[in-house]
Write a protein that holds these residues in place. Sequence first.
Motif, PDB file in Angstrom:
ATOM      1  N   ARG A  31       4.430  -7.396 -14.920  1.00  0.00           N
ATOM      2  CA  ARG A  31       4.174  -5.955 -14.896  1.00  0.00           C
ATOM      3  C   ARG A  31       3.866  -5.479 -13.482  1.00  0.00           C
ATOM      4  O   ARG A  31       4.283  -4.399 -13.074  1.00  0.00           O
ATOM      5  N   LEU A  32       3.121  -6.294 -12.724  1.00  0.00           N
ATOM      6  CA  LEU A  32       2.814  -5.930 -11.349  1.00  0.00           C
ATOM      7  C   LEU A  32       4.071  -5.860 -10.489  1.00  0.00           C
ATOM      8  O   LEU A  32       4.151  -5.078  -9.542  1.00  0.00           O
ATOM      9  N   ARG A  33       5.055  -6.692 -10.809  1.00  0.00           N
ATOM     10  CA  ARG A  33       6.274  -6.754 -10.016  1.00  0.00           C
ATOM     11  C   ARG A  33       7.346  -5.786 -10.513  1.00  0.00           C
ATOM     12  O   ARG A  33       8.451  -5.765  -9.972  1.00  0.00           O
ATOM     13  N   THR A  34       7.027  -4.999 -11.523  1.00  0.00           N
ATOM     14  CA  THR A  34       7.976  -4.020 -12.048  1.00  0.00           C
ATOM     15  C   THR A  34       7.702  -2.650 -11.441  1.00  0.00           C
ATOM     16  O   THR A  34       6.565  -2.176 -11.496  1.00  0.00           O
ATOM     17  N   PRO A  35       8.686  -2.006 -10.819  1.00  0.00           N
ATOM     18  CA  PRO A  35       8.457  -0.667 -10.255  1.00  0.00           C
ATOM     19  C   PRO A  35       7.968   0.289 -11.328  1.00  0.00           C
ATOM     20  O   PRO A  35       8.441   0.264 -12.467  1.00  0.00           O
ATOM     21  N   ARG A  36       7.006   1.103 -10.996  1.00  0.00           N
ATOM     22  CA  ARG A  36       6.491   2.088 -11.937  1.00  0.00           C
ATOM     23  C   ARG A  36       6.164   3.375 -11.205  1.00  0.00           C
ATOM     24  O   ARG A  36       6.040   3.373  -9.978  1.00  0.00           O
ATOM     25  N   ARG A  37       6.003   4.437 -11.947  1.00  0.00           N
ATOM     26  CA  ARG A  37       5.730   5.721 -11.309  1.00  0.00           C
ATOM     27  C   ARG A  37       4.329   5.701 -10.708  1.00  0.00           C
ATOM     28  O   ARG A  37       3.360   5.384 -11.391  1.00  0.00           O
ATOM     29  N   PRO A  38       4.207   6.023  -9.417  1.00  0.00           N
ATOM     30  CA  PRO A  38       2.891   5.992  -8.769  1.00  0.00           C
ATOM     31  C   PRO A  38       1.984   7.097  -9.293  1.00  0.00           C
ATOM     32  O   PRO A  38       2.442   8.156  -9.722  1.00  0.00           O
ATOM     33  N   ARG A  39       0.682   6.827  -9.278  1.00  0.00           N
ATOM     34  CA  ARG A  39      -0.308   7.818  -9.686  1.00  0.00           C
ATOM     35  C   ARG A  39      -0.918   8.444  -8.437  1.00  0.00           C
ATOM     36  O   ARG A  39      -1.380   7.744  -7.551  1.00  0.00           O
ATOM     37  N   PHE A  40      -0.952   9.758  -8.396  1.00  0.00           N
ATOM     38  CA  PHE A  40      -1.267  10.499  -7.182  1.00  0.00           C
ATOM     39  C   PHE A  40      -2.621  10.114  -6.594  1.00  0.00           C
ATOM     40  O   PHE A  40      -2.713   9.734  -5.417  1.00  0.00           O
ATOM     41  N   TRP A  41      -3.691  10.236  -7.375  1.00  0.00           N
ATOM     42  CA  TRP A  41      -5.019  10.000  -6.821  1.00  0.00           C
ATOM     43  C   TRP A  41      -5.227   8.550  -6.428  1.00  0.00           C
ATOM     44  O   TRP A  41      -5.921   8.261  -5.447  1.00  0.00           O
ATOM     45  N   PHE A  42      -4.608   7.637  -7.174  1.00  0.00           N
ATOM     46  CA  PHE A  42      -4.695   6.222  -6.800  1.00  0.00           C
ATOM     47  C   PHE A  42      -4.031   5.989  -5.444  1.00  0.00           C
ATOM     48  O   PHE A  42      -4.559   5.244  -4.607  1.00  0.00           O
ATOM     49  N   GLU A  43      -2.893   6.627  -5.227  1.00  0.00           N
ATOM     50  CA  GLU A  43      -2.185   6.453  -3.959  1.00  0.00           C
ATOM     51  C   GLU A  43      -2.972   7.042  -2.792  1.00  0.00           C
ATOM     52  O   GLU A  43      -3.042   6.442  -1.713  1.00  0.00           O
ATOM     53  N   ILE A  44      -3.570   8.209  -2.996  1.00  0.00           N
ATOM     54  CA  ILE A  44      -4.390   8.814  -1.950  1.00  0.00           C
ATOM     55  C   ILE A  44      -5.541   7.884  -1.584  1.00  0.00           C
ATOM     56  O   ILE A  44      -5.822   7.622  -0.406  1.00  0.00           O
ATOM     57  N   LEU A  45      -6.215   7.363  -2.597  1.00  0.00           N
ATOM     58  CA  LEU A  45      -7.340   6.463  -2.357  1.00  0.00           C
ATOM     59  C   LEU A  45      -6.882   5.176  -1.686  1.00  0.00           C
ATOM     60  O   LEU A  45      -7.516   4.687  -0.739  1.00  0.00           O
ATOM     61  N   LEU A  46      -5.763   4.618  -2.151  1.00  0.00           N
ATOM     62  CA  LEU A  46      -5.249   3.371  -1.591  1.00  0.00           C
ATOM     63  C   LEU A  46      -4.893   3.529  -0.114  1.00  0.00           C
ATOM     64  O   LEU A  46      -5.244   2.676   0.712  1.00  0.00           O
ATOM     65  N   ILE A  47      -4.197   4.604   0.221  1.00  0.00           N
ATOM     66  CA  ILE A  47      -3.800   4.821   1.615  1.00  0.00           C
ATOM     67  C   ILE A  47      -5.027   5.036   2.498  1.00  0.00           C
ATOM     68  O   ILE A  47      -5.122   4.491   3.608  1.00  0.00           O
ATOM     69  N   ALA A  48      -5.989   5.820   2.013  1.00  0.00           N
ATOM     70  CA  ALA A  48      -7.195   6.084   2.802  1.00  0.00           C
ATOM     71  C   ALA A  48      -7.987   4.807   3.049  1.00  0.00           C
ATOM     72  O   ALA A  48      -8.398   4.520   4.182  1.00  0.00           O
ATOM     73  N   SER A  50      -6.884   1.727   2.848  1.00  0.00           N
ATOM     74  CA  SER A  50      -6.078   0.781   3.631  1.00  0.00           C
ATOM     75  C   SER A  50      -6.131   1.114   5.116  1.00  0.00           C
ATOM     76  O   SER A  50      -6.296   0.225   5.958  1.00  0.00           O
ATOM     77  N   TYR A  51      -5.992   2.404   5.446  1.00  0.00           N
ATOM     78  CA  TYR A  51      -6.035   2.761   6.864  1.00  0.00           C
ATOM     79  C   TYR A  51      -7.428   2.556   7.448  1.00  0.00           C
ATOM     80  O   TYR A  51      -7.571   2.117   8.589  1.00  0.00           O
ATOM     81  N   TRP A  52      -8.457   2.853   6.655  1.00  0.00           N
ATOM     82  CA  TRP A  52      -9.833   2.627   7.119  1.00  0.00           C
ATOM     83  C   TRP A  52     -10.049   1.141   7.390  1.00  0.00           C
ATOM     84  O   TRP A  52     -10.634   0.764   8.407  1.00  0.00           O
ATOM     85  N   THR A  53      -9.551   0.294   6.485  1.00  0.00           N
ATOM     86  CA  THR A  53      -9.691  -1.152   6.668  1.00  0.00           C
ATOM     87  C   THR A  53      -8.917  -1.623   7.889  1.00  0.00           C
ATOM     88  O   THR A  53      -9.405  -2.441   8.682  1.00  0.00           O
ATOM     89  N   TYR A  54      -7.700  -1.106   8.051  1.00  0.00           N
ATOM     90  CA  TYR A  54      -6.883  -1.467   9.210  1.00  0.00           C
ATOM     91  C   TYR A  54      -7.597  -1.112  10.512  1.00  0.00           C
ATOM     92  O   TYR A  54      -7.683  -1.925  11.441  1.00  0.00           O
ATOM     93  N   SER A  55      -8.127   0.110  10.587  1.00  0.00           N
ATOM     94  CA  SER A  55      -8.822   0.543  11.797  1.00  0.00           C
ATOM     95  C   SER A  55     -10.068  -0.294  12.043  1.00  0.00           C
ATOM     96  O   SER A  55     -10.361  -0.681  13.178  1.00  0.00           O
TER      97      SER A  55
END
Length: 287
Positions: A31-48, A50-55
């Motif tokens: 299931r993790l390896r199957t493409p699925r429709r992204p969820r908006f708020w999860f993506e916003i949180l993930l990107i934020a 991830s970038y904070w961790t990267y920095s």
Amino acid sequence: MGETTVTKPEGLEAALPDPVAADPGQGPLRRLRTPRRPRFWFEILLIAVSYWTYSLVRNAVPEQKAEALHNADWIWRVEHHLGIAVEESVNRAVNSVHWLIVGMNYYYATLHFIVTLGVLVWLYRRHPGRYAATRLVLFATTAVALVGYYLYPLAPPRLMNGGDFIDTVMVHQTWGSMASGDLKHMSNQYAAMPSMHIGWSVWCGLTIFALASVPWVRVLGLLYPALTLVVIVATANHFWLDAVGGLLCLAFGFTVARLWYGRQPYALPRAAPTTRRLEKPRSAART
């Protein structure tokens, strides 16, 4: 009463999602390896996050100044040996045109983030089935770059000892790279290899070129990383070989996505399959 059969309209089967991809009964890894429709708020949180961790990680890498300067001298000698050490000439030539170098300073400071986020939003809205895999390329590229910052500290050309490079942000007093001016203490100045300006811009360019339908937009996709390469050199923030490092990191990112999803991200279906179990069609109506 006679038995009546129910027939599917022609073309319905082709319109239905792939039952294998949509079956929620498959294992968790599948299931993790199957493409699925992204969820908006999860993506916003993930990107934020991830970038904070990267920095945080990038700036936590020890500023090994002596080793970084030594590595810069070595890179410069290698480029001279290869006959490509023209960064200083580009830097000084562009710096002589005030409006051009000021524009490049702002380009370096802003478009790196604006264009990357714009492409992510475009993918989310127009190519949801390819979004997660293409995002994985970007994340894997950035993650392996952090390893490069730790293992190979490198001073940018503008900080080389005895060099004639011009720190264009300092000279023209523009708001630009966080590695210059009043913001220099907020960023690791000796993390020039690999160049994520190149890694991210080529990711953007390839994504736009592969998926956009308008020809001139596809051309802009290819021009964006090419112009970014000129900017990082003209502003004395990177060597040519830093760009090569960024491309190697991007190749790693595409390899990770290919191994995880079984196909390159751009070859995945445009629309994400539904995760709802399909109902079996009835073969007969009640009599």
